[in-house]
Motif scaffolding. Sequence first.
Motif, PDB file in Angstrom:
ATOM      1  N   VAL A 123     -20.536 115.162  20.938  1.00  0.00           N
ATOM      2  CA  VAL A 123     -19.942 115.199  22.272  1.00  0.00           C
ATOM      3  C   VAL A 123     -20.825 115.990  23.240  1.00  0.00           C
ATOM      4  CG1 VAL A 123     -17.949 115.933  23.644  1.00  0.00           C
ATOM      5  CG2 VAL A 123     -17.604 114.920  21.367  1.00  0.00           C
ATOM      6  N   GLY A 124     -21.293 117.155  22.807  1.00  0.00           N
ATOM      7  CA  GLY A 124     -22.153 117.968  23.666  1.00  0.00           C
ATOM      8  C   GLY A 124     -23.451 117.269  24.014  1.00  0.00           C
ATOM      9  N   GLU A 125     -23.976 116.513  23.074  1.00  0.00           N
ATOM     10  CA  GLU A 125     -25.207 115.749  23.314  1.00  0.00           C
ATOM     11  C   GLU A 125     -24.975 114.712  24.417  1.00  0.00           C
ATOM     12  OE1 GLU A 125     -28.023 112.618  20.777  1.00  0.00           O
ATOM     13  OE2 GLU A 125     -26.312 113.601  19.821  1.00  0.00           O
ATOM     14  N   ILE A 126     -23.826 114.050  24.381  1.00  0.00           N
ATOM     15  CA  ILE A 126     -23.512 113.045  25.398  1.00  0.00           C
ATOM     16  C   ILE A 126     -23.359 113.697  26.766  1.00  0.00           C
ATOM     17  CG2 ILE A 126     -21.743 111.387  26.135  1.00  0.00           C
ATOM     18  CD1 ILE A 126     -21.343 110.777  23.111  1.00  0.00           C
ATOM     19  N   VAL A 130     -25.642 112.836  30.194  1.00  0.00           N
ATOM     20  CA  VAL A 130     -25.147 112.523  31.537  1.00  0.00           C
ATOM     21  C   VAL A 130     -25.678 113.535  32.548  1.00  0.00           C
ATOM     22  CG1 VAL A 130     -23.084 112.250  32.974  1.00  0.00           C
ATOM     23  CG2 VAL A 130     -23.103 111.338  30.630  1.00  0.00           C
ATOM     24  N   GLU A 131     -25.697 114.804  32.164  1.00  0.00           N
ATOM     25  CA  GLU A 131     -26.256 115.836  33.054  1.00  0.00           C
ATOM     26  C   GLU A 131     -27.688 115.502  33.459  1.00  0.00           C
ATOM     27  OE1 GLU A 131     -25.813 119.334  30.732  1.00  0.00           O
ATOM     28  OE2 GLU A 131     -23.879 119.894  31.624  1.00  0.00           O
ATOM     29  N   SER A 132     -28.448 114.947  32.538  1.00  0.00           N
ATOM     30  CA  SER A 132     -29.871 114.694  32.782  1.00  0.00           C
ATOM     31  C   SER A 132     -30.111 113.592  33.815  1.00  0.00           C
ATOM     32  CB  SER A 132     -30.575 114.333  31.463  1.00  0.00           C
ATOM     33  OG  SER A 132     -30.219 113.026  31.038  1.00  0.00           O
ATOM     34  N   VAL A 133     -29.093 112.757  34.055  1.00  0.00           N
ATOM     35  CA  VAL A 133     -29.267 111.661  35.026  1.00  0.00           C
ATOM     36  C   VAL A 133     -28.231 111.708  36.153  1.00  0.00           C
ATOM     37  CG1 VAL A 133     -30.329 110.130  33.326  1.00  0.00           C
ATOM     38  CG2 VAL A 133     -27.838 110.077  33.637  1.00  0.00           C
ATOM     39  N   ALA A 134     -27.479 112.793  36.226  1.00  0.00           N
ATOM     40  CA  ALA A 134     -26.339 112.870  37.160  1.00  0.00           C
ATOM     41  C   ALA A 134     -26.743 112.654  38.609  1.00  0.00           C
ATOM     42  CB  ALA A 134     -25.637 114.218  37.006  1.00  0.00           C
ATOM     43  N   ASP A 135     -27.994 112.935  38.938  1.00  0.00           N
ATOM     44  CA  ASP A 135     -28.427 112.794  40.337  1.00  0.00           C
ATOM     45  C   ASP A 135     -28.789 111.357  40.689  1.00  0.00           C
ATOM     46  OD1 ASP A 135     -30.652 112.756  38.694  1.00  0.00           O
ATOM     47  OD2 ASP A 135     -31.947 113.792  40.116  1.00  0.00           O
ATOM     48  N   ARG A 136     -28.761 110.439  39.736  1.00  0.00           N
ATOM     49  CA  ARG A 136     -29.140 109.057  40.033  1.00  0.00           C
ATOM     50  C   ARG A 136     -28.197 108.016  39.414  1.00  0.00           C
ATOM     51  NH1 ARG A 136     -33.006 111.257  36.595  1.00  0.00           N
ATOM     52  NH2 ARG A 136     -33.486 110.110  34.679  1.00  0.00           N
ATOM     53  N   ILE A 137     -26.936 108.401  39.249  1.00  0.00           N
ATOM     54  CA  ILE A 137     -25.959 107.453  38.721  1.00  0.00           C
ATOM     55  C   ILE A 137     -24.703 107.423  39.597  1.00  0.00           C
ATOM     56  CG2 ILE A 137     -26.744 107.587  36.325  1.00  0.00           C
ATOM     57  CD1 ILE A 137     -24.362 109.458  35.749  1.00  0.00           C
ATOM     58  N   PHE A 167     -17.529 115.430  35.559  1.00  0.00           N
ATOM     59  CA  PHE A 167     -18.581 114.849  36.406  1.00  0.00           C
ATOM     60  C   PHE A 167     -17.991 114.143  37.620  1.00  0.00           C
ATOM     61  CE2 PHE A 167     -20.896 115.302  32.399  1.00  0.00           C
ATOM     62  CZ  PHE A 167     -22.094 115.842  32.849  1.00  0.00           C
ATOM     63  N   ASP A 168     -16.696 113.850  37.579  1.00  0.00           N
ATOM     64  CA  ASP A 168     -15.997 113.219  38.706  1.00  0.00           C
ATOM     65  C   ASP A 168     -16.647 111.898  39.113  1.00  0.00           C
ATOM     66  OD1 ASP A 168     -13.908 113.097  40.524  1.00  0.00           O
ATOM     67  OD2 ASP A 168     -15.059 114.057  42.128  1.00  0.00           O
ATOM     68  N   LEU A 169     -16.993 111.101  38.117  1.00  0.00           N
ATOM     69  CA  LEU A 169     -17.547 109.765  38.328  1.00  0.00           C
ATOM     70  C   LEU A 169     -16.617 108.743  37.677  1.00  0.00           C
ATOM     71  CD1 LEU A 169     -21.285 110.474  37.432  1.00  0.00           C
ATOM     72  CD2 LEU A 169     -20.455 109.761  39.691  1.00  0.00           C
ATOM     73  N   PRO A 170     -16.583 107.513  38.179  1.00  0.00           N
ATOM     74  CA  PRO A 170     -15.800 106.481  37.492  1.00  0.00           C
ATOM     75  C   PRO A 170     -16.301 106.316  36.055  1.00  0.00           C
ATOM     76  CG  PRO A 170     -16.645 105.668  39.593  1.00  0.00           C
ATOM     77  CD  PRO A 170     -17.303 106.984  39.348  1.00  0.00           C
ATOM     78  N   ILE A 171     -15.372 106.245  35.118  1.00  0.00           N
ATOM     79  CA  ILE A 171     -15.726 106.067  33.712  1.00  0.00           C
ATOM     80  C   ILE A 171     -15.163 104.733  33.232  1.00  0.00           C
ATOM     81  CG2 ILE A 171     -15.467 106.956  31.360  1.00  0.00           C
ATOM     82  CD1 ILE A 171     -15.213 109.755  32.531  1.00  0.00           C
ATOM     83  N   GLY A 172     -16.015 103.923  32.634  1.00  0.00           N
ATOM     84  CA  GLY A 172     -15.602 102.680  32.007  1.00  0.00           C
ATOM     85  C   GLY A 172     -15.745 102.809  30.502  1.00  0.00           C
ATOM     86  N   VAL A 173     -14.854 102.191  29.755  1.00  0.00           N
ATOM     87  CA  VAL A 173     -14.894 102.287  28.298  1.00  0.00           C
ATOM     88  C   VAL A 173     -14.787 100.885  27.688  1.00  0.00           C
ATOM     89  CG1 VAL A 173     -13.730 103.152  26.229  1.00  0.00           C
ATOM     90  CG2 VAL A 173     -13.918 104.608  28.259  1.00  0.00           C
ATOM     91  N   SER A 174     -15.673 100.607  26.752  1.00  0.00           N
ATOM     92  CA  SER A 174     -15.648  99.349  26.010  1.00  0.00           C
ATOM     93  C   SER A 174     -15.745  99.654  24.524  1.00  0.00           C
ATOM     94  CB  SER A 174     -16.805  98.439  26.440  1.00  0.00           C
ATOM     95  OG  SER A 174     -16.787  97.232  25.703  1.00  0.00           O
TER      96      SER A 174
END
Length: 323
Positions: A123-126, A130-137, A167-174
């Motif tokens: 979980v922490g790795e995930i 996301v933190e590593s790309v948060a400025d461009r997603i 992160f307050d971003l829309p999350i989709g799950v499949s």
Amino acid sequence: MEWKRLKARVLETGSVRLSGESSDEYVSRSAAGPSAGTPGSLFFSPGGGRRVRAGVDDNSPIEVVHRGGGAADLLIDGESVAGRLEPAALHCPRQAYITVSGTCIFRCRYCPVPELPGRRKEVGEIVRMVESVADRIDAVSITSGVASSIEEEEAYVIDVVAALRPFDLPIGVSIYPCPGTPARLHALGVAEVKFNIETATPELFSEMCPGLSWEGVRESLSSSVALFGRGRVYSNVIVGLGETDEDLERVMEDLAAGGVIPVLRPLTPAASLAGMPRPSAERLLSLFEVHGRILRRAGLDPCRALTMCAACTGCDLTPGRDA
């Protein structure tokens, strides 16, 4: 040649060969699905919110020439289309699309994942990914194999989603659903879900996905629409498994009537279907027209998608986006 025809040809071929300047920063690799374990893929965009994803193959008849800085030309059937290579944030442009468990106890005939040395991400790795790309997603999308059981996988994915909410971003799950999955994901604030029926008929599903339930997925899709709303629920339907166009039209009509947006996914031959042909450009274009009519009649618009495949559109001809 109009974009939809060019894209259909790329999807029919499934690959491009790369030339020109170094393109390493634009090539991404998948941990799940039929592209897992391949040399990688890239996204080419002619602009206007349109894009196509293609595998990288030195023997492809289609060429992408990288001019530098992302500027590129797509050379196909004597045509040259100017555009750009789009960097994938994680798996696709503008999204962190993450595979939680890159392994699976089921053996769908088109999927190589069970044969690959995949692992489950912590979980922490995930969160760090996301933190590593948060400025461009603009969104986070989560998918997963089934590491030990459907129920245990869902519980783990719920832990992942809970950790990503800040992160307050829309999350989709499949994921592969079990009874109650839609309600539990909705309660967590998930924006959209994609539960894949994969095949146009239940008979084909039994053949392609032994041990899984087509009707179970259908039930989860139906219950999801009441929770997430019409047009916020999606389902992949693979084109090229032996179904007829009439089979596909029937299942698209049925899904759309219930508020589910079908995503028509051209077969990527892999695993025990490695010898199967990819669907032809002509068939994809014909189905694209039918798909668009069905969605318009149902009042469904993939252009409103926030997450996952319908927001990306790289792997599929998408009504409203590709023309």
